[in-house]
Design a protein around this motif. Structure first.
Motif, PDB file in Angstrom:
ATOM      1  N   SER A   2      10.050  39.122  49.407  1.00 52.05           N
ATOM      2  CA  SER A   2       8.784  39.263  48.708  1.00 52.05           C
ATOM      3  C   SER A   2       8.404  40.720  48.579  1.00 52.05           C
ATOM      4  O   SER A   2       8.863  41.593  49.322  1.00 52.05           O
ATOM      5  CB  SER A   2       7.684  38.514  49.472  1.00 52.05           C
ATOM      6  OG  SER A   2       7.420  39.151  50.705  1.00 52.05           O
ATOM      7  N   LYS A 193      17.306  41.153  42.082  1.00 52.78           N
ATOM      8  CA  LYS A 193      17.176  40.213  40.972  1.00 52.78           C
ATOM      9  C   LYS A 193      16.001  39.267  41.253  1.00 52.78           C
ATOM     10  O   LYS A 193      15.837  38.780  42.372  1.00 52.78           O
ATOM     11  CB  LYS A 193      18.459  39.378  40.801  1.00 52.78           C
ATOM     12  CG  LYS A 193      19.705  40.210  40.532  1.00 52.78           C
ATOM     13  CD  LYS A 193      19.643  40.908  39.186  1.00 52.78           C
ATOM     14  CE  LYS A 193      20.944  41.675  38.926  1.00 52.78           C
ATOM     15  NZ  LYS A 193      20.905  42.402  37.638  1.00 52.78           N
ATOM     16  N   TYR A 194      15.216  39.041  40.201  1.00 46.13           N
ATOM     17  CA  TYR A 194      14.073  38.135  40.322  1.00 46.13           C
ATOM     18  C   TYR A 194      14.563  36.700  40.474  1.00 46.13           C
ATOM     19  O   TYR A 194      15.404  36.241  39.705  1.00 46.13           O
ATOM     20  CB  TYR A 194      13.171  38.269  39.098  1.00 46.13           C
ATOM     21  CG  TYR A 194      12.022  37.288  39.059  1.00 46.13           C
ATOM     22  CD1 TYR A 194      10.990  37.373  39.986  1.00 46.13           C
ATOM     23  CD2 TYR A 194      11.991  36.278  38.107  1.00 46.13           C
ATOM     24  CE1 TYR A 194       9.936  36.473  39.954  1.00 46.13           C
ATOM     25  CE2 TYR A 194      10.940  35.371  38.065  1.00 46.13           C
ATOM     26  CZ  TYR A 194       9.911  35.477  39.000  1.00 46.13           C
ATOM     27  OH  TYR A 194       8.879  34.587  38.971  1.00 46.13           O
ATOM     28  N   GLU A 195      14.066  35.999  41.480  1.00 41.30           N
ATOM     29  CA  GLU A 195      14.465  34.624  41.727  1.00 41.30           C
ATOM     30  C   GLU A 195      13.410  33.642  41.219  1.00 41.30           C
ATOM     31  O   GLU A 195      13.655  32.867  40.306  1.00 41.30           O
ATOM     32  CB  GLU A 195      14.706  34.412  43.227  1.00 41.30           C
ATOM     33  CG  GLU A 195      15.932  35.131  43.754  1.00 41.30           C
ATOM     34  CD  GLU A 195      17.232  34.509  43.272  1.00 41.30           C
ATOM     35  OE1 GLU A 195      17.252  33.304  42.992  1.00 41.30           O
ATOM     36  OE2 GLU A 195      18.233  35.247  43.165  1.00 41.30           O
ATOM     37  N   SER A 196      12.218  33.694  41.819  1.00 39.59           N
ATOM     38  CA  SER A 196      11.166  32.745  41.460  1.00 39.59           C
ATOM     39  C   SER A 196       9.861  33.174  42.117  1.00 39.59           C
ATOM     40  O   SER A 196       9.879  33.964  43.073  1.00 39.59           O
ATOM     41  CB  SER A 196      11.540  31.337  41.919  1.00 39.59           C
ATOM     42  OG  SER A 196      11.662  31.314  43.338  1.00 39.59           O
ATOM     43  N   PRO A 197       8.748  32.668  41.643  1.00 41.00           N
ATOM     44  CA  PRO A 197       7.477  32.971  42.331  1.00 41.00           C
ATOM     45  C   PRO A 197       7.350  32.125  43.597  1.00 41.00           C
ATOM     46  O   PRO A 197       7.847  30.997  43.663  1.00 41.00           O
ATOM     47  CB  PRO A 197       6.422  32.586  41.292  1.00 41.00           C
ATOM     48  CG  PRO A 197       7.083  31.549  40.455  1.00 41.00           C
ATOM     49  CD  PRO A 197       8.545  31.903  40.412  1.00 41.00           C
ATOM     50  N   SER A 198       6.692  32.667  44.593  1.00 42.23           N
ATOM     51  CA  SER A 198       6.451  31.911  45.819  1.00 42.23           C
ATOM     52  C   SER A 198       5.235  31.011  45.622  1.00 42.23           C
ATOM     53  O   SER A 198       4.545  31.070  44.597  1.00 42.23           O
ATOM     54  CB  SER A 198       6.219  32.869  46.987  1.00 42.23           C
ATOM     55  OG  SER A 198       5.034  33.617  46.781  1.00 42.23           O
ATOM     56  N   SER A 199       4.960  30.195  46.622  1.00 45.54           N
ATOM     57  CA  SER A 199       3.841  29.261  46.514  1.00 45.54           C
ATOM     58  C   SER A 199       2.499  29.972  46.419  1.00 45.54           C
ATOM     59  O   SER A 199       1.542  29.435  45.873  1.00 45.54           O
ATOM     60  CB  SER A 199       3.835  28.325  47.729  1.00 45.54           C
ATOM     61  OG  SER A 199       3.764  29.083  48.938  1.00 45.54           O
ATOM     62  N   LYS A 203       6.177  37.424  43.776  1.00 44.71           N
ATOM     63  CA  LYS A 203       7.510  37.370  43.181  1.00 44.71           C
ATOM     64  C   LYS A 203       8.575  37.479  44.276  1.00 44.71           C
ATOM     65  O   LYS A 203       8.479  38.332  45.148  1.00 44.71           O
ATOM     66  CB  LYS A 203       7.694  38.486  42.161  1.00 44.71           C
ATOM     67  CG  LYS A 203       6.831  38.335  40.925  1.00 44.71           C
ATOM     68  CD  LYS A 203       7.106  39.452  39.922  1.00 44.71           C
ATOM     69  CE  LYS A 203       6.282  39.252  38.652  1.00 44.71           C
ATOM     70  NZ  LYS A 203       6.535  40.329  37.660  1.00 44.71           N
ATOM     71  N   SER A 206      16.015  38.723  45.314  1.00 40.95           N
ATOM     72  CA  SER A 206      17.166  38.694  46.215  1.00 40.95           C
ATOM     73  C   SER A 206      18.103  39.836  45.850  1.00 40.95           C
ATOM     74  O   SER A 206      18.139  40.282  44.695  1.00 40.95           O
ATOM     75  CB  SER A 206      17.906  37.354  46.126  1.00 40.95           C
ATOM     76  OG  SER A 206      18.385  37.134  44.807  1.00 40.95           O
TER      77      SER A 206
END
Length: 221
Positions: A2, A193-199, A203, A206
């Motif tokens: 994060s 590299k952007y993976e996904s947004p957290s809860s 952002k 990894s």
């Protein structure tokens, strides 16, 4: 990883090992003076002695300097780019980049120049090349890419000028250090590299450096 975790990584303000390397270069130069340059003869890149098996010269030559002006410019350059790369890479990868670049610099000088050579500028060029790789990899994430590349060009120009004016400084070594830094950084350097947004909306990134693919491929085999 994060954003909050990235920002919390400090590594002593990003310059613990840069300070160690700066101090080492200065202390070695003092030792050179104290030994009336016997230390210089023991550790410089001298092709005929490397041919006889004195391979340590590929490393030790990067901690020796032709004169105080040479030392000051290299310390200035290392202080300019070192903390940035140390904070970006972390201490282990930073040291790997520095020493791989130093060895690549000495090796290139050994192959293409018969003249003795010393200086940390090859290692510094490697850090400069590493920073360039990082900026190019993360063009969408680094807001100051243009300014960083201009700074890179400034450090390169200073060190290339040193190669023209001071005996014992080899621009072949500069070029080798730059190539070594670029190659090592491509393999080992951070590749976020952007993976996904957290809860909670942050952002998640990894590190996709090629070295991890190679390690995982070896484990699978």
């Amino acid at each position: 990883m994060s954003n909050s975790k990235v920002s919390s990584i400090n590594f002593f303000n990003g310059r613990q090992w840069t300070n160690v390397l700066l101090a080492l270069n200065i202390l070695v130069y003092i030792a050179q003076i104290a030994t009336q340059d016997e230390l210089l003869l023991w550790g410089a890149k001298i092709n005929s002695l490397i041919d006889k098996g004195q391979l340590w010269r590929l490393v030790t030559s990067s901690f020796l300097h032709a004169n105080v002006g040479h030392l000051m410019v290299n310390c200035y350059s290392l202080n300019s780019v070192g903390p940035t790369m140390e904070k970006i890479s972390g201490p282990n990868r930073y040291l790997a980049l520095y020493f791989a670049s130093a060895i690549a610099s000495s090796a290139m000088s050994y192959w293409f120049s018969e003249a003795p050579a010393v200086g940390a500028s090859g290692a510094v060029f490697g850090l400069v090349g590493s920073l360039a790789v990082f900026v190019m990899r993360h063009r969408g994430l680094v807001g100051r890419g243009k300014e960083d590349l201009q700074h890179i060009a400034h450090v390169i120009a200073i060190n290339m000028a040193m190669g023209l004016f001071f005996k014992g400084i080899d621009n072949w070594g500069h070029f080798g250090g730059l190539l070594g830094g670029v190659a090592t950084s491509w393999l080992l350097g951070p590749a976020w590299k952007y993976e996904s947004p957290s809860s909670d909306g942050r952002k998640i990134f990894s590190d996709k450096a090629p070295i991890f693919y190679l390690i995982n491929a070896k484990k699978r085999s």
